[in-house]
Design an enzyme around this catalytic site. Structure first.
Site, PDB file in Angstrom:
ATOM      1  N   ASP A 100      31.386  -7.280 -12.699  1.00 59.50           N
ATOM      2  CA  ASP A 100      32.818  -6.711 -13.169  1.00 59.50           C
ATOM      3  C   ASP A 100      32.594  -5.287 -12.983  1.00 59.50           C
ATOM      4  OD1 ASP A 100      33.392  -9.381 -13.883  1.00 59.50           O
ATOM      5  OD2 ASP A 100      32.932  -9.056 -16.044  1.00 59.50           O
TER       6      ASP A 100
HETATM    7  N1  URA Z   1      29.097 -11.822 -16.496  1.00 62.05           N
HETATM    8  C1  URA Z   1      30.118 -10.966 -16.993  1.00 62.05           C
HETATM    9  O1  URA Z   1      31.078 -11.424 -17.683  1.00 62.05           O
HETATM   10  N2  URA Z   1      30.394 -10.125 -16.259  1.00 62.05           N
HETATM   11  C2  URA Z   1      29.646  -9.918 -15.091  1.00 62.05           C
HETATM   12  O2  URA Z   1      29.797  -8.743 -14.422  1.00 62.05           O
HETATM   13  C3  URA Z   1      28.644 -10.436 -14.811  1.00 62.05           C
HETATM   14  C4  URA Z   1      28.225 -11.611 -15.504  1.00 62.05           C
END
Ligand code: URA
Length: 240
Positions: free
Chosen positions: A106
């Site tokens: 993310d």
């Molecule tokens: N899980 C999440 O919620 N976000 C990420 O960036 C990676 C794994």
């Protein structure tokens, strides 16, 4: 065994455009296994053939694998009109045309991401059947209960009906702040955040620190990257 065109190999390994690679060949600056090569389409066996460009002998690297310490605020993509991507942060000496991140973090997630031009590698890394665990450290607003840890370890069912595979989980506190170490071998959308949310805890901060047995090189400042060594590359597919 892998056969590639000579101009492609030179372009990839010498960080020059295909056009410049063709010019080097045309100008007689390239030899393959000691013999002059004057055709851009000369087939090269990437494992065994020896290429010499302008007197410089190099080992053929078919692909490149870069470890980055992803900073927050940067998206896991190759290019974007408005936002900075992880590929934008790759310095010119490691840049190649077809780079992409092997999997997504993310925008606000930090830590270990691999940037490559190898699609097969990426498929292997992301496919749950290959069992490559990715380790995340999550700072939480509320601690995970023992019961929640058990649920996550046996494969939690998310509110929207998504079934997660069993995760490896450890809940702990650091200076009174709740954390969880969560290892998953799949990459569903916002997976770690949704898994902890299903247990009543909100992720305040998320960092990926390990893929397989490969740990993030903590000497890399956020946004910095470097090429993986062949030994490190092997660690990616080793589980502990
Ligand atoms: N899980 C999440 O919620 N976000 C990420 O960036 C990676 C794994």
């Amino acid at each position: 065994m892998s056969i590639q065109r000579l101009d492609k190999i030179i372009s990839l390994n010498c960080s020059v455009s295909r056009r410049d690679a063709r010019k080097l060949i045309k100008d007689g600056k390239v030899s393959v296994n000691g013999l002059p090569a004057l055709r851009a389409e000369t087939p090269v066996e990437t494992q065994t053939d020896k290429i010499d460009v302008d007197g410089f002998d190099f080992t053929i690297k078919e692909h490149i694998y870069i470890m980055m310490n992803k900073p927050s605020g940067v998206i896991s993509a190759s290019d974007d009109k408005n936002k900075t991507t992880v590929v934008d942060l790759v310095p010119p000496e490691l840049k190649r045309r077809s780079l992409f991140p092997a999997g997504r973090l993310d925008r606000d997630t930090t830590g270990l991401i691999i940037i490559t031009d190898d699609g097969d590698f990426t498929h292997r890394l992301l496919s749950p059947s290959h069992h490559v665990y990715k380790r995340y450290i999550a700072r939480l607003d509320l601690p995970l209960s023992e019961e929640s840890v058990k649920k996550l370890e046996s494969g939690i069912l998310l509110e929207d009906g998504t079934q997660c595979l069993p995760a490896r989980v450890e809940a702990y506190e650091n200076d009174g702040v709740p954390f969880a170490r969560i290892e998953i071998r799949e990459g569903k959308y916002h997976q770690v955040k949704r898994m902890t949310a299903a247990c009543g805890s909100h992720v305040e901060e998320l960092k990926r620190v390990k893929i397989g047995a490969l740990c993030l090189d903590e000497s890399l400042a956020p946004g910095e990257c470097r090429e993986l060594t062949p030994q490190e590359l092997d660690l990616v597919f080793e589980n502990e």
